[in-house]
Design an enzyme around this catalytic site. Structure first.
Site, short mmCIF file in Angstrom:
data_model
loop_
_atom_site.label_atom_id
_atom_site.label_comp_id
_atom_site.label_asym_id
_atom_site.label_seq_id
_atom_site.Cartn_x
_atom_site.Cartn_y
_atom_site.Cartn_z
N ARG A 41 0.82 -1.21 0.00
CA ARG A 41 0.00 0.00 0.00
C ARG A 41 0.85 1.26 0.00
O ARG A 41 0.45 2.29 -0.55
CB ARG A 41 -0.95 -0.01 1.21
CG ARG A 41 -2.11 -0.98 1.04
CD ARG A 41 -3.05 -0.95 2.22
NE ARG A 41 -4.21 -1.79 1.98
CZ ARG A 41 -5.12 -2.09 2.88
NH1 ARG A 41 -5.00 -1.61 4.11
NH2 ARG A 41 -6.15 -2.85 2.58
N LYS A 202 -18.60 -15.36 3.78
CA LYS A 202 -19.97 -15.05 4.19
C LYS A 202 -20.79 -14.42 3.09
O LYS A 202 -20.37 -13.46 2.45
CB LYS A 202 -19.95 -14.09 5.39
CG LYS A 202 -19.35 -14.66 6.66
CD LYS A 202 -19.42 -13.61 7.77
CE LYS A 202 -18.84 -14.13 9.09
NZ LYS A 202 -18.92 -13.11 10.15
N GLY A 353 -8.04 -9.11 -0.47
CA GLY A 353 -6.69 -9.53 -0.08
C GLY A 353 -6.27 -10.88 -0.59
O GLY A 353 -5.18 -11.05 -1.13
N GLY A 376 -13.55 -3.19 0.55
CA GLY A 376 -14.92 -2.74 0.80
C GLY A 376 -15.34 -1.62 -0.11
O GLY A 376 -16.49 -1.57 -0.58
#
Length: 397
Positions: A41, A202, A353, A376
């Protein structure tokens, strides 16, 4: 509305020379033994920082790290990041002991043209995530120009991403943020056929994007543990696989939405299973999961089919692993999909990731059109939701 970019700002070489430029970066990197463990990053925002420093700006970089919950926590200090950033930039990077107040203001005042300062963790102050106006104003006092280069936090209405923007005279998108928006917009208006590959643990984490993609993507391929909630919704035996019982009805609605739109929603037809989730556990490849066994990766037939869908697609959006990627025995499905995406001539966008780890582990990163830094944020963007950090730049004009 359009977002002004760093290119727009730097058309006039004197636009930033001698001026304080506040760069909201995403330097939320893992640390180990007081050092940066993965500088991906940091490297991603180097182009923006170098362009500004080379133009003579006095660069003030701000970021969060971890989840200190509004308290000072030495384990979440950005001091190690300042050291690594200096090494990568090839010049010293000053470090301020706070992000607002006297320490930050004094450090900013000492900056010369082309020099770089990193502020301490924004989230040491609870006011950052609350977007408290006084805190936003304190940040804005440090800046003549604002640059948002933190796509990974653009979906958060925080003081440093949204609240301070209207308080600064000039506000633009950095190179990283601009690239993310340009590439991800291809998933909103795709060249067809458009393939969406979604994995992960999920259904609840990706329910909104599942609903959006069921109506937009020509083909939606689902893997990871969340596939078993969908299989249960279709009445397929899932053994001891992870199933979100409270999401089965929502899974049925996604299946129905895809069918109503005339789109294909593909689920695994074979599975790599084990009786326990651990390295070294005996595994089997099955078409129907036996009682007491759990699906931990898509099987080879499914992996080949998903990879072939990728090779045929003209636009690809992939987020999330196809299995428990951390364990080699359950990583083959993710790796096969990664190769299929890399071999596609289409516009490929990969985020998340584990998905990024897969393409990088296989040395395929250079064959993916865009590696998205914002998990996200990228999901919310392709859902069609407005991102507060981007909206703030659009309104600034």
């Amino acid at each position: 509305m359009a977002v002004r970019s760093l290119d727009d700002l730097l058309r006039d070489p004197s636009a930033v020379r001698g001026r304080r430029v506040f760069v909201r970066a995403d330097l939320n990197v893992p640390l180990a033994d007081g050092e940066v463990a993965d500088d991906t990053r940091i490297r991603a925002t180097l182009p923006t920082l170098r362009r500004l420093a080379d133009a003579g700006a006095r660069v003030i970089v701000a970021s969060h790290l971890g989840r200190p919950k509004g308290r000072v926590d030495a384990k979440s200090s950005l001091a190690p990041v300042a050291r690594r950033l200096g090494e990568l930039l090839g010049q010293p990077v000053a470090f301020a002991a706070d992000c607002v107040g006297p320490a930050a203001e004094e450090a900013a005042a000492k900056l010369g043209d082309g020099e770089v300062l990193l502020l301490e963790n924004l989230r040491f102050h609870a006011e950052e995530e609350k977007n408290e106006p006084g805190f936003a104003a304190a940040l804005a006092r440090l800046a003549d120009v604002y640059v948002n280069d933190a796509f990974g936090t653009a979906h958060r209405a925080h003081a440093s991403t949204a609240g301070m923007v209207p308080l600064v005279k000039v506000a633009v998108a950095g190179d990283l943020l601009r690239a993310e928006l340009e590439h991800l917009r291809r998933a909103l208006e795709p060249e067809r056929p458009f393939l969406c590959l979604l994995g992960g643990a999920k259904v609840s984490d990706k329910l909104a994007v599942l609903g959006a993609m069921a109506q937009r993507a020509d083909v939606l391929c689902i893997g990871g543990a969340m596939a078993y909630t969908f299989l249960r919704a279709r009445g397929v035996p899932t053994g001891a696989s992870r199933v979100e019982e409270d999401r089965i009805e929502e899974a049925r609605r996604v299946l129905a939405a895809a069918e109503a739109a005339g789109h294909r929603l593909r689920l695994p037809v074979d599975h790599v299973v084990a009786e326990r989730l651990e390295a070294g556990a005996p595994t089997r490849v099955v078409r129907e999961i036996p009682d007491g066994w759990m699906g931990l990766d898509i099987g080879p037939e499914t992996a080949a089919a998903y990879a072939e869908e990728a090779r045929r697609a003209r636009t690809i959006f992939w987020n999330g692993p196809m299995g428990v990627f951390e364990i080699d025995a359950f990583a083959k499905g993710t790796e096969a999909v990664a190769r299929g995406v890399a071999e596609s001539a289409g516009h490929s966008i990969v985020g998340g990731g584990d998905s990024l780890a897969a393409v990088n582990k296989l040395g395929l990163g250079g064959r993916i059109r865009h590696l998205s830094t914002g998990g996200g944020a990228s999901l919310e963007f392709v859902e069609g939701r407005a991102l507060p950090g981007v909206v703030a730049l659009e309104r600034h004009g």
